[in-house]
Design a protein around this motif. Structure first.
Motif, PDB file in Angstrom:
ATOM      1  N   SER A  20     -27.291  -5.836  20.708  1.00 56.21           N
ATOM      2  CA  SER A  20     -26.509  -7.001  21.143  1.00 56.21           C
ATOM      3  C   SER A  20     -27.381  -7.989  21.914  1.00 56.21           C
ATOM      4  CB  SER A  20     -25.335  -6.541  22.009  1.00 56.21           C
ATOM      5  OG  SER A  20     -24.629  -7.642  22.538  1.00 56.21           O
ATOM      6  N   ALA A  21     -28.198  -7.445  22.849  1.00 60.13           N
ATOM      7  CA  ALA A  21     -29.083  -8.308  23.629  1.00 60.13           C
ATOM      8  C   ALA A  21     -30.116  -8.976  22.725  1.00 60.13           C
ATOM      9  CB  ALA A  21     -29.772  -7.493  24.718  1.00 60.13           C
ATOM     10  N   SER A  22     -30.623  -8.225  21.750  1.00 62.44           N
ATOM     11  CA  SER A  22     -31.607  -8.784  20.825  1.00 62.44           C
ATOM     12  C   SER A  22     -31.012  -9.906  19.996  1.00 62.44           C
ATOM     13  CB  SER A  22     -32.147  -7.683  19.900  1.00 62.44           C
ATOM     14  OG  SER A  22     -32.798  -6.668  20.631  1.00 62.44           O
ATOM     15  N   TRP A  23     -29.764  -9.727  19.582  1.00 58.42           N
ATOM     16  CA  TRP A  23     -29.088 -10.761  18.794  1.00 58.42           C
ATOM     17  C   TRP A  23     -28.891 -12.035  19.630  1.00 58.42           C
ATOM     18  CZ3 TRP A  23     -28.264 -12.334  14.135  1.00 58.42           C
ATOM     19  CH2 TRP A  23     -27.254 -13.263  13.861  1.00 58.42           C
ATOM     20  N   ARG A  24     -28.483 -11.846  20.887  1.00 60.38           N
ATOM     21  CA  ARG A  24     -28.284 -13.015  21.759  1.00 60.38           C
ATOM     22  C   ARG A  24     -29.606 -13.727  21.995  1.00 60.38           C
ATOM     23  NH1 ARG A  24     -24.813  -9.504  24.613  1.00 60.38           N
ATOM     24  NH2 ARG A  24     -26.391  -9.188  26.229  1.00 60.38           N
ATOM     25  N   LEU A  25     -30.685 -12.949  22.184  1.00 60.47           N
ATOM     26  CA  LEU A  25     -31.996 -13.559  22.381  1.00 60.47           C
ATOM     27  C   LEU A  25     -32.425 -14.325  21.136  1.00 60.47           C
ATOM     28  CD1 LEU A  25     -34.584 -14.003  24.013  1.00 60.47           C
ATOM     29  CD2 LEU A  25     -35.420 -11.791  23.185  1.00 60.47           C
ATOM     30  N   TYR A  26     -32.174 -13.733  19.971  1.00 61.25           N
ATOM     31  CA  TYR A  26     -32.512 -14.405  18.714  1.00 61.25           C
ATOM     32  C   TYR A  26     -31.750 -15.728  18.591  1.00 61.25           C
ATOM     33  CZ  TYR A  26     -32.344 -15.534  13.746  1.00 61.25           C
ATOM     34  OH  TYR A  26     -32.391 -16.191  12.544  1.00 61.25           O
ATOM     35  N   GLN A  27     -30.454 -15.706  18.902  1.00 63.48           N
ATOM     36  CA  GLN A  27     -29.635 -16.923  18.806  1.00 63.48           C
ATOM     37  C   GLN A  27     -30.096 -17.985  19.808  1.00 63.48           C
ATOM     38  OE1 GLN A  27     -27.238 -17.736  16.612  1.00 63.48           O
ATOM     39  NE2 GLN A  27     -27.631 -15.816  15.527  1.00 63.48           N
ATOM     40  N   THR A  28     -30.474 -17.517  21.005  1.00 63.39           N
ATOM     41  CA  THR A  28     -30.955 -18.466  22.026  1.00 63.39           C
ATOM     42  C   THR A  28     -32.250 -19.128  21.578  1.00 63.39           C
ATOM     43  OG1 THR A  28     -29.962 -17.134  23.788  1.00 63.39           O
ATOM     44  CG2 THR A  28     -31.651 -18.705  24.448  1.00 63.39           C
ATOM     45  N   ARG A  29     -33.170 -18.316  21.074  1.00 64.95           N
ATOM     46  CA  ARG A  29     -34.449 -18.885  20.628  1.00 64.95           C
ATOM     47  C   ARG A  29     -34.247 -19.802  19.423  1.00 64.95           C
ATOM     48  NH1 ARG A  29     -39.243 -14.371  21.662  1.00 64.95           N
ATOM     49  NH2 ARG A  29     -38.914 -14.291  23.917  1.00 64.95           N
ATOM     50  N   LYS A  30     -33.298 -19.477  18.590  1.00 67.91           N
ATOM     51  CA  LYS A  30     -32.984 -20.346  17.446  1.00 67.91           C
ATOM     52  C   LYS A  30     -32.436 -21.683  17.930  1.00 67.91           C
ATOM     53  CE  LYS A  30     -30.234 -20.437  13.184  1.00 67.91           C
ATOM     54  NZ  LYS A  30     -29.228 -19.691  12.361  1.00 67.91           N
ATOM     55  N   TYR A  31     -31.579 -21.622  18.959  1.00 65.81           N
ATOM     56  CA  TYR A  31     -30.963 -22.840  19.505  1.00 65.81           C
ATOM     57  C   TYR A  31     -32.017 -23.805  20.037  1.00 65.81           C
ATOM     58  CZ  TYR A  31     -28.064 -25.771  22.561  1.00 65.81           C
ATOM     59  OH  TYR A  31     -27.455 -26.825  23.191  1.00 65.81           O
ATOM     60  N   TYR A  32     -33.074 -23.244  20.658  1.00 68.65           N
ATOM     61  CA  TYR A  32     -34.100 -24.087  21.270  1.00 68.65           C
ATOM     62  C   TYR A  32     -35.300 -24.325  20.358  1.00 68.65           C
ATOM     63  CZ  TYR A  32     -31.637 -23.658  25.717  1.00 68.65           C
ATOM     64  OH  TYR A  32     -30.701 -23.728  26.713  1.00 68.65           O
ATOM     65  N   ARG A  33     -35.211 -23.919  19.086  1.00 64.62           N
ATOM     66  CA  ARG A  33     -36.371 -23.996  18.200  1.00 64.62           C
ATOM     67  C   ARG A  33     -36.856 -25.426  17.984  1.00 64.62           C
ATOM     68  NH1 ARG A  33     -35.394 -20.190  13.501  1.00 64.62           N
ATOM     69  NH2 ARG A  33     -35.638 -18.712  15.216  1.00 64.62           N
ATOM     70  N   ASN A  34     -35.946 -26.393  18.029  1.00 65.63           N
ATOM     71  CA  ASN A  34     -36.362 -27.780  17.853  1.00 65.63           C
ATOM     72  C   ASN A  34     -37.294 -28.246  18.978  1.00 65.63           C
ATOM     73  OD1 ASN A  34     -35.067 -28.264  15.450  1.00 65.63           O
ATOM     74  ND2 ASN A  34     -33.174 -28.987  16.418  1.00 65.63           N
ATOM     75  N   VAL A  35     -37.175 -27.584  20.129  1.00 65.14           N
ATOM     76  CA  VAL A  35     -38.070 -27.902  21.242  1.00 65.14           C
ATOM     77  C   VAL A  35     -39.336 -27.058  21.155  1.00 65.14           C
ATOM     78  CG1 VAL A  35     -38.350 -27.895  23.750  1.00 65.14           C
ATOM     79  CG2 VAL A  35     -36.151 -28.547  22.746  1.00 65.14           C
ATOM     80  N   THR A  36     -39.164 -25.754  20.999  1.00 63.60           N
ATOM     81  CA  THR A  36     -40.315 -24.850  21.050  1.00 63.60           C
ATOM     82  C   THR A  36     -41.247 -25.001  19.850  1.00 63.60           C
ATOM     83  OG1 THR A  36     -38.989 -23.083  20.052  1.00 63.60           O
ATOM     84  CG2 THR A  36     -39.077 -23.174  22.453  1.00 63.60           C
ATOM     85  N   SER A  37     -40.728 -25.559  18.750  1.00 60.55           N
ATOM     86  CA  SER A  37     -41.597 -25.774  17.597  1.00 60.55           C
ATOM     87  C   SER A  37     -42.468 -27.013  17.762  1.00 60.55           C
ATOM     88  CB  SER A  37     -40.760 -25.909  16.315  1.00 60.55           C
ATOM     89  OG  SER A  37     -39.953 -27.080  16.372  1.00 60.55           O
ATOM     90  N   LYS A  38     -42.133 -27.854  18.735  1.00 60.70           N
ATOM     91  CA  LYS A  38     -42.869 -29.108  18.915  1.00 60.70           C
ATOM     92  C   LYS A  38     -43.672 -29.149  20.215  1.00 60.70           C
ATOM     93  CE  LYS A  38     -39.618 -31.598  16.012  1.00 60.70           C
ATOM     94  NZ  LYS A  38     -38.522 -32.564  15.931  1.00 60.70           N
TER      95      LYS A  38
END
Length: 494
Positions: A20-38
């Motif tokens: 569950s924690a891993s899934w939430r972390l994955y979703q969080t990192r996905k949400y911020y990917r537009n920032v972290t990819s740049k």
């Protein structure tokens, strides 16, 4: 058999929680990917991020510097636990963040330690409430009102000078305690209209309570970064917090009584008077009066005493510069100082340069944080989502060699010669923050600090065997020292 079933149940529960924690972390990192990819991004350990770097306070600023070097750019992203923070020392990005209405809110996670029911007023208020409260408080810090406090500033500075003079000829001594005690007296006098008598039991209790609260708030800020803020909520913390709240409440009652008897000083507006006026007008609740007054006491005390100690300590470590400051002061006050007037402060450019560079290297507020009210562009091509937090490490900004040159870590008042100031970006130096949400009390702080230094340096000579390069800074609520260098004092004869 039942024991085996119990173990199996525990294992399954742990696996479910991890997934569950891993899934939430994955979703969080996905949400911020537009920032972290740049932006260059440091992820660290899953669920921990880079938080482990910040647990050793002695290495915290060093690690922040290393992280920014790792970015190979002046702006990047760091994950702390499951939260990403944009970290920037790019003056152009800083200018945008501090001037944009989108970033008027303070960064939630960075200021968690202020949400303690005592110091959570104008420092951390949401933008809408902050605007209202700042407007109510502004007359206290208006130019004319600060001018009316000059007699208090001088009286306090003379008292501090006299107490420091008592240490003359005794070798290296702790001067920070005296500076703290005198700073707290000035805060209570100008904000609450109450004169604290030295040597009384109440006086000692207040000083101790303030120091304990500040220490524990610092621990809370570190623990909160990894979700362990509850560890600092000790019985001692709660006890002193309630003591200080009760103290401020009692002072408010005294001022209400004073108000009823119309015992006001006509030429001065104390903070408490303005807060009570706002309460009568329905702008403040009684709780607002309590919190805003306490917040102003804590903010003025903590930043002012830190700045005064830093400046005296830095000059003690650089005797040739201290002598030049003394000669400048003596040229303005050849027969000694009875009282410093406002016009006197305009005649001391080298003192101003020394203060600016000492506090460049040791800014009382070592970092600030802002939070996006809605989706917004941070810099070309980088769109921050709503509520993303931006951290500006002022301590690191003030030491970047790209901005301050190869000797950025050395004390050099010439950094603030007019021609050198003109070469730098205006947001490369931000002692009192920048923009609309800068430090509301910066003029109060600047003037009271200069008056303290003038009285002290005109009458006393400071020295120490502690080396400037051996200083280790730590974050508390304001910048502090792993070891507070002791100072020797001599009385000047002329």
């Amino acid at each position: 058999m039942s024991a085996l079933i119990g173990i199996e149940t525990l294992i399954i529960t742990v696996i479910i929680l991890i997934l569950s924690a891993s899934w939430r972390l994955y979703q969080t990192r996905k949400y911020y990917r537009n920032v972290t990819s740049k932006l260059p991004t440091l992820y660290g350990i899953p669920f921990v991020g880079q938080a482990y770097q910040f647990l050793d306070l002695n290495k915290l600023y060093h690690n922040i510097s290393l992280n920014i070097d790792t970015f190979k750019k002046l702006t990047g992203c760091i994950w702390i636990a499951n939260t990403p923070f944009v970290v920037t020392v790019d003056p152009e990005v800083i200018k945008h963040v501090t001037n944009s209405p989108v970033f008027l809110n303070k960064a939630t996670d960075l200021y968690k330690h202020f949400h303690n029911g005592v110091i959570n007023g104008i420092i951390v208020s949401p933008a809408k409430k902050w605007k209202t409260n700042r407007k109510a408080i502004t007359p206290f810090l208006a130019h004319n009102n600060i001018m009316a406090f000059f007699s208090y500033f001088n009286e306090n500075a003379i008292n501090m000078k006299n107490r420091l003079a008592e240490l003359a000829g005794q070798g290296e001594q702790d001067i920070f305690t005296i500076i703290k005690e005198c700073g707290l007296q000035l805060s209570f006098l100008t904000i609450m209209g109450i004169k604290m008598e030295e040597g009384t039991e109440t006086y000692r209790e207040i000083v101790q309570a303030f120091n304990v609260i500040i220490d524990l708030m610092a621990k809370n800020s570190i623990y909160s970064s990894v979700g362990l803020g509850f560890l600092s909520n000790t019985p001692q913390y709660r006890r002193y917090r309630e003591y200080l709240r009760d103290l401020v409440r009692s002072l408010i009652k005294k001022n209400l009584s004073r108000e009823a008897k119309n015992h006001f000083e006509e030429d001065k507006q104390m903070m408490i008077d303005l807060a009570l006026k706002s309460m009568r007008q329905g702008i403040f609740s009684e709780k607002d009066v309590e919190i805003e007054c306490f917040t102003m006491i804590a903010a003025s005390y903590e930043t002012s005493v830190s700045a005064a100690y830093t400046c005296l300590m830095t000059l003690a470590m650089h005797p040739e510069i201290q002598e030049r400051v003394f000669q400048e002061i003596r040229s303005v006050f050849p027969d000694g100082i009875t009282a410093v007037e406002y016009d006197d402060l305009k005649k001391l450019p080298y003192l101003d340069m020394c203060i600016a560079d000492a506090l460049r290297l040791a800014p009382p507020i070592p970092y600030i944080g802002r939070e996006a009210i809605h989706d917004t562009e941070l810099c070309p091509g980088v769109i921050l989502p709503k509520n993303m937090q931006v951290v500006i490490p002022i301590y690191e900004l003030h030491r970047r060699k790209e901005i301050w040159g190869p000797n950025a870590n050395r004390f050099n008042p010439d950094n603030f010669l007019p021609e050198n100031i003109a070469k730098r970006h205006p947001s490369a130096y931000m002692l009192f923050s920048k923009g609309a949400r800068n430090c509301i009390g910066f003029r109060y702080a600047e003037i009271s600090l200069r008056i303290i230094l003038l009285h002290a340096i005109r009458n006393l000579k400071f020295s120490t065997t502690f080396k400037f390069e051996d200083i280790v800074h730590q974050p508390k609520v304001t910048l502090s020292y792993q070891i507070e260098p002791p100072i020797s004092i001599e009385i000047r004869e002329n």
